[in-house]
Design a protein around this motif. Structure first.
Motif, PDB file in Angstrom:
ATOM      1  N   LEU A   1      98.812  50.731  39.503  1.00  0.00           N
ATOM      2  CA  LEU A   1      98.978  50.996  41.033  1.00  0.00           C
ATOM      3  C   LEU A   1      97.751  50.434  42.058  1.00  0.00           C
ATOM      4  O   LEU A   1      96.701  50.931  41.737  1.00  0.00           O
ATOM      5  CB  LEU A   1      99.239  52.444  41.227  1.00  0.00           C
ATOM      6  N   ALA A   2      97.893  49.453  42.738  1.00  0.00           N
ATOM      7  CA  ALA A   2      97.169  48.842  43.666  1.00  0.00           C
ATOM      8  C   ALA A   2      97.293  49.552  45.181  1.00  0.00           C
ATOM      9  O   ALA A   2      98.350  49.342  45.483  1.00  0.00           O
ATOM     10  CB  ALA A   2      97.305  47.276  43.567  1.00  0.00           C
ATOM     11  N   THR A   3      96.081  50.021  45.604  1.00  0.00           N
ATOM     12  CA  THR A   3      95.785  50.548  47.007  1.00  0.00           C
ATOM     13  C   THR A   3      94.789  49.875  47.511  1.00  0.00           C
ATOM     14  O   THR A   3      93.838  49.350  47.162  1.00  0.00           O
ATOM     15  CB  THR A   3      95.880  51.962  46.888  1.00  0.00           C
ATOM     16  N   GLY A   4      94.677  49.838  48.816  1.00  0.00           N
ATOM     17  CA  GLY A   4      93.718  49.074  49.378  1.00  0.00           C
ATOM     18  C   GLY A   4      93.559  49.370  51.050  1.00  0.00           C
ATOM     19  O   GLY A   4      94.621  49.632  51.481  1.00  0.00           O
TER      20      GLY A   4
ATOM     21  N   LEU B   1     102.562  47.778  42.591  1.00  0.00           N
ATOM     22  CA  LEU B   1     102.320  48.269  41.257  1.00  0.00           C
ATOM     23  C   LEU B   1     102.977  47.311  40.247  1.00  0.00           C
ATOM     24  O   LEU B   1     103.679  46.580  40.646  1.00  0.00           O
ATOM     25  CB  LEU B   1     103.072  49.798  41.001  1.00  0.00           C
ATOM     26  N   ALA B   2     102.307  47.251  39.102  1.00  0.00           N
ATOM     27  CA  ALA B   2     103.018  46.115  38.131  1.00  0.00           C
ATOM     28  C   ALA B   2     103.123  46.845  36.778  1.00  0.00           C
ATOM     29  O   ALA B   2     102.338  47.941  36.325  1.00  0.00           O
ATOM     30  CB  ALA B   2     101.739  45.393  37.960  1.00  0.00           C
TER      31      ALA B   2
ATOM     32  N   ARG C   1      91.563  49.121  45.159  1.00  0.00           N
ATOM     33  CA  ARG C   1      91.565  49.975  43.825  1.00  0.00           C
ATOM     34  C   ARG C   1      92.660  49.683  43.242  1.00  0.00           C
ATOM     35  O   ARG C   1      93.922  49.661  43.695  1.00  0.00           O
ATOM     36  CB  ARG C   1      91.531  51.514  44.205  1.00  0.00           C
ATOM     37  N   CYS C   2      92.675  49.491  41.762  1.00  0.00           N
ATOM     38  CA  CYS C   2      93.894  49.201  40.870  1.00  0.00           C
ATOM     39  C   CYS C   2      93.718  50.394  39.731  1.00  0.00           C
ATOM     40  O   CYS C   2      92.822  50.272  39.181  1.00  0.00           O
ATOM     41  CB  CYS C   2      93.805  47.736  40.384  1.00  0.00           C
ATOM     42  N   THR C   3      94.667  51.312  39.664  1.00  0.00           N
ATOM     43  CA  THR C   3      94.626  52.456  38.995  1.00  0.00           C
ATOM     44  C   THR C   3      95.919  52.530  37.992  1.00  0.00           C
ATOM     45  O   THR C   3      97.050  52.455  38.239  1.00  0.00           O
ATOM     46  CB  THR C   3      94.779  53.826  39.884  1.00  0.00           C
TER      47      THR C   3
END
Length: 175
Positions: free
Chosen positions: A44-47, A87-88, A53-55
């Protein structure tokens, strides 16, 4: 690299997709949902601003959305001011003939603790509400509603289509 080279690289898939053979949307939707349900972990990428941030995080899929319980963490820096996330989900790379992965663009929201939606998801996950209430710090619940899903599945070629397909969901919910 020049600005033109960056822009050309950014347009690569748009130009390639414009002339590729598309899969019928109903069939694509079914394959997308099957793949989502066959997995349970995403990146999950947020910014916000210059912070990204990729979690890696566990998800559940139901009611047309990704649901993720989280104790907290740096992903909330971006979520505070920017609901747009990516998200990937992907399989281990084992060669071009076995590609399976997707990138999901969507809108994230924090579900109010112990609201109807929060309680319903906890029940769906078989988590006791009493357990959640007893936690020292709250268990946050994120709901991500997808707006665009880009898939790279080698299987699409067997159906006579391009291996990369896009499902647009803006204004709809995948169910």
């Amino acid at each position: 690299m020049t600005d033109e080279a960056y822009q050309a690289a950014a347009r690569y898939w748009e130009e390639k997709d414009a002339v590729s053979v598309r899969l019928e949307q109903g069939k694509l939707r079914a394959m997308v949902e099957e793949y989502i349900q066959s997995n349970n972990t995403c990146a999950l990428a947020t910014g916000t601003g210059d912070y990204v941030r990729c979690t890696p995080i566990e998800y559940s899929w139901h009611d047309g959305a990704f649901w993720m319980f989280s104790e907290g963490g740096k992903k909330f820096i971006g979520l505070q001011s920017n609901p747009h996330v990516c998200l990937a989900i992907y399989d281990r790379y084992e060669g071009f003939g076995k590609l399976h992965g997707m990138q999901v663009m969507g809108l994230a929201e924090l579900v109010e603790p112990f609201s109807e939606a929060y309680n319903a998801h906890a029940t769906w996950k078989k988590l006791s509400l009493e357990f959640l209430r007893r936690l020292e710090s709250p268990m946050h619940l994120l709901r991500v509603r997808p707006t665009r899903i880009e898939c790279l599945f080698s299987d699409f070629k067997e159906l006579g289509c391009a291996p990369r397909q896009t499902l647009l969901l803006e204004g709809t919910i995948l169910e």
